[in-house]
Scaffold this motif. Structure first.
Motif, mmCIF file in Angstrom:
data_model
loop_
_atom_site.group_PDB
_atom_site.id
_atom_site.type_symbol
_atom_site.label_atom_id
_atom_site.label_comp_id
_atom_site.label_asym_id
_atom_site.label_seq_id
_atom_site.Cartn_x
_atom_site.Cartn_y
_atom_site.Cartn_z
ATOM 1 N N LEU A 310 0.831 -1.204 0.000
ATOM 2 C CA LEU A 310 0.000 0.000 0.000
ATOM 3 C C LEU A 310 0.868 1.258 0.000
ATOM 4 C CD1 LEU A 310 -2.849 1.256 0.224
ATOM 5 C CD2 LEU A 310 -2.569 1.197 2.713
ATOM 6 N N ARG A 311 1.921 1.268 0.817
ATOM 7 C CA ARG A 311 2.814 2.428 0.852
ATOM 8 C C ARG A 311 3.488 2.638 -0.508
ATOM 9 N NH1 ARG A 311 4.111 0.510 6.068
ATOM 10 N NH2 ARG A 311 5.984 -0.541 5.280
ATOM 11 N N ALA A 312 3.857 1.534 -1.155
ATOM 12 C CA ALA A 312 4.482 1.640 -2.476
ATOM 13 C C ALA A 312 3.498 2.230 -3.492
ATOM 14 C CB ALA A 312 4.967 0.268 -2.937
ATOM 15 N N ALA A 313 2.242 1.777 -3.419
ATOM 16 C CA ALA A 313 1.225 2.312 -4.333
ATOM 17 C C ALA A 313 0.959 3.783 -4.049
ATOM 18 C CB ALA A 313 -0.066 1.505 -4.190
ATOM 19 N N ALA A 314 0.945 4.161 -2.761
ATOM 20 C CA ALA A 314 0.725 5.559 -2.395
ATOM 21 C C ALA A 314 1.878 6.436 -2.887
ATOM 22 C CB ALA A 314 0.564 5.675 -0.880
ATOM 23 N N GLN A 315 3.091 5.932 -2.789
ATOM 24 C CA GLN A 315 4.251 6.680 -3.269
ATOM 25 C C GLN A 315 4.208 6.822 -4.781
ATOM 26 O OE1 GLN A 315 6.427 8.168 -1.229
ATOM 27 N NE2 GLN A 315 7.364 9.108 -3.038
ATOM 28 N N ARG A 316 3.830 5.760 -5.457
ATOM 29 C CA ARG A 316 3.694 5.807 -6.919
ATOM 30 C C ARG A 316 2.649 6.849 -7.323
ATOM 31 N NH1 ARG A 316 0.818 0.687 -9.341
ATOM 32 N NH2 ARG A 316 -0.914 1.773 -8.324
ATOM 33 N N SER A 317 1.574 6.908 -6.549
ATOM 34 C CA SER A 317 0.495 7.843 -6.844
ATOM 35 C C SER A 317 0.957 9.292 -6.758
ATOM 36 C CB SER A 317 -0.667 7.605 -5.873
ATOM 37 O OG SER A 317 -1.719 8.514 -6.092
ATOM 38 N N LEU A 318 1.853 9.564 -5.821
ATOM 39 C CA LEU A 318 2.328 10.942 -5.617
ATOM 40 C C LEU A 318 3.098 11.482 -6.815
ATOM 41 C CD1 LEU A 318 3.540 10.886 -1.889
ATOM 42 C CD2 LEU A 318 1.579 12.122 -2.822
ATOM 43 N N THR A 319 3.830 10.594 -7.483
ATOM 44 C CA THR A 319 4.672 11.020 -8.605
ATOM 45 C C THR A 319 4.093 10.619 -9.955
ATOM 46 O OG1 THR A 319 5.976 8.972 -8.411
ATOM 47 C CG2 THR A 319 6.748 10.888 -7.178
ATOM 48 N N ALA A 320 2.850 10.153 -9.954
ATOM 49 C CA ALA A 320 2.244 9.608 -11.171
ATOM 50 C C ALA A 320 1.962 10.699 -12.195
ATOM 51 C CB ALA A 320 0.954 8.870 -10.829
ATOM 52 N N HIS A 321 2.077 10.325 -13.464
ATOM 53 C CA HIS A 321 1.749 11.224 -14.562
ATOM 54 C C HIS A 321 0.461 10.792 -15.267
ATOM 55 C CE1 HIS A 321 5.545 13.312 -14.173
ATOM 56 N NE2 HIS A 321 6.193 12.155 -14.207
ATOM 57 N N SER A 322 -0.042 9.599 -14.922
ATOM 58 C CA SER A 322 -1.279 9.108 -15.536
ATOM 59 C C SER A 322 -2.265 8.731 -14.435
ATOM 60 C CB SER A 322 -1.003 7.877 -16.405
ATOM 61 O OG SER A 322 -0.596 6.771 -15.606
ATOM 62 N N SER A 323 -3.546 8.752 -14.803
ATOM 63 C CA SER A 323 -4.591 8.406 -13.828
ATOM 64 C C SER A 323 -4.438 6.977 -13.334
ATOM 65 C CB SER A 323 -5.976 8.591 -14.458
ATOM 66 O OG SER A 323 -6.201 9.945 -14.761
#
Length: 431
Positions: A310-323
């Motif tokens: 979950l933390r990895a997904a949350a971190q990915r979400s912070l720097t994401a360029h796509s929905s």
């Protein structure tokens, strides 16, 4: 990182523009700070911090405070719109905004925008709840449907959506839509009504609703039972095995997307006793991929593996360029449990009687992060037929799941035999 919870800026009596956290430490007018963070304070001191002083009169300085009040009302109605489902709250809002608008022509447009946006949100919410009510009204035991309409036995999830990746995407549509309608107020109403400050329940004369939060939990249960139904329903063993492998692929894609709630619901459905007892069926399944998923959602060490993912997904979400990369859908039951224990484990008041702001800020941080996740737009194309099936197809109850399981692979002991006979008698009229 979660955004600062709403209303981080309060205003003082002399100018209504002092930050909630002054730069000095220790105490200020009965409010106690550490590292510029408000830790505690008496309710009286907080009120004194917010209300006008003897040298300050709102009526005579409406131009000065009106922008601040409108800013506060804008954030309040945007972040906590469900507060205003209460007629008294809506009446007070309209009275206050009318007073501001009548005092200055330039504020009239802002007031209208606040009210209109709030009314639209509440209307959309009401429409959503009406749809949910209709869906719930059609829920029934699938066995009864199959007995009255035998031809529908040929209809299963794979005939509707043969691609497991597409199904995972449609599940994500449902998850994000239902998440979006859960208001932060519902967490407060669910967990913080107990032991309200000073036990003053005067502002809670009517029971508050948590219907959207509850509907989301019900969706999790429905998906689990749907998975179990789809696996137990086929007559042939190879078809049941194919269904298990199909849902394993769906679950893997849910994990890749960041849809942990659907992932856990699928795993829960596959671990139900009527499914797990089908040993001959499972013997035909390649379970290596399923074992990996179970390891990721292993509850040991307080769901350590899941929390890491979950933390990895949350971190990915912070720097994401796509929905797609922004999607974070937590395992909701565990999220609720975490908030519950945080609330139960920390007192609302400190031993000196001061309000424990540290506790409420920690709660606000968790809910604020959730608020960010729930606002993500689903990037996948909607498949209307698949969505309708997922939301409306009848599913087996627990008893009929067991009956279908015993009909597929016979009872293994006397307890199972007795239950099978009872179920056959109750549902099929056989002995």
């Amino acid at each position: 990182m979660p955004q600062t919870p709403p209303f981080a800026i309060m205003f003082d009596s002399s100018g209504y523009n002092r930050p909630l956290y002054p730069s000095k430490e220790d105490s200020y007018e009965g409010l106690y700070y550490q590292d510029n963070n408000l830790l505690s304070g008496s309710l009286e001191a907080l009120i004194q911090h917010l209300v006008p002083s003897i040298d300050y009169y709102p009526d005579s300085q409406i131009r000065k405070i009106a922008p601040k009040i409108l800013q506060l009302l804008t954030e309040w109605t945007e972040t906590f719109p469900y507060d205003f489902r209460d007629e008294r709250m809506m009446r007070n809002l309209k009275d206050l905004t009318h007073r501001i608008a009548s005092g200055e022509e330039t504020y009239r447009k802002t007031v209208q925008q606040i009210i209109q946006a709030l009314i639209r949100k509440l209307a959309t919410l009401s429409q959503y709840e009406e749809v949910l009510a209709k869906i719930n009204a059609t829920a029934t035991d699938r066995l009864m449907v199959l007995k009255s309409k035998p031809q529908s036995i040929q209809r299963d999830i794979i005939t509707i959506c043969s691609d497991p990746y597409t199904l995972a995407q449609q599940l994500t549509h449902i998850e994000l839509e239902r998440l979006n309608y859960i208001g932060p107020e519902e967490f407060v109403q669910a967990f913080l009504q107990k032991d309200l400050l000073d036990n003053d329940k005067s502002c809670y004369d009517e029971p508050k609703k948590t219907r959207n939060l509850e509907a989301y939990v019900e969706w999790f249960n429905r998906l689990s039972y749907l998975v179990a139904t789809e696996i137990c329903m086929p007559v042939k063993k190879k078809h049941r095995a194919r269904m298990i492998e199909y849902f394993i692929d769906v679950a893997r894609e849910c994990f890749n997307i960041g849809n942990f709630n659907s992932l856990m619901a699928i795993i829960s459905g596959m671990n139900m006793s009527p499914v797990s007892r089908l040993k001959k069926t499972w013997a035909k399944v390649k379970t290596a991929k399923f074992d990996i998923l179970e390891h990721q959602m292993d509850p040991s060490s307080n769901f350590y593996n899941y929390r890491t993912a979950l933390r990895a997904a949350a971190q990915r979400s912070l720097t994401a360029h796509s929905s797609r990369e922004k999607i974070v859908i937590p395992f909701f039951s565990l999220f609720i449990k975490d908030i519950y224990f945080l609330n139960e484990g920390c007192a609302n008041r400190l031993p000196n009687g001061h309000i424990n702001f540290e506790k409420f800020w920690e709660l606000a941080k968790q809910v604020s992060e959730f608020m960010i996740w729930k606002q993500v737009e689903c990037p996948f194309e909607r498949e209307r037929k698949t969505l309708q099936y997922l939301l409306t197809v009848p599913v087996f109850s627990e008893d009929t799941l067991y009956l279908a399981s015993y009909e597929s692979e016979g009872p293994e002991n006397n307890i199972e035999k007795d239950r099978w006979k009872s179920l056959r008698s109750n549902f099929l009229g056989r002995t």
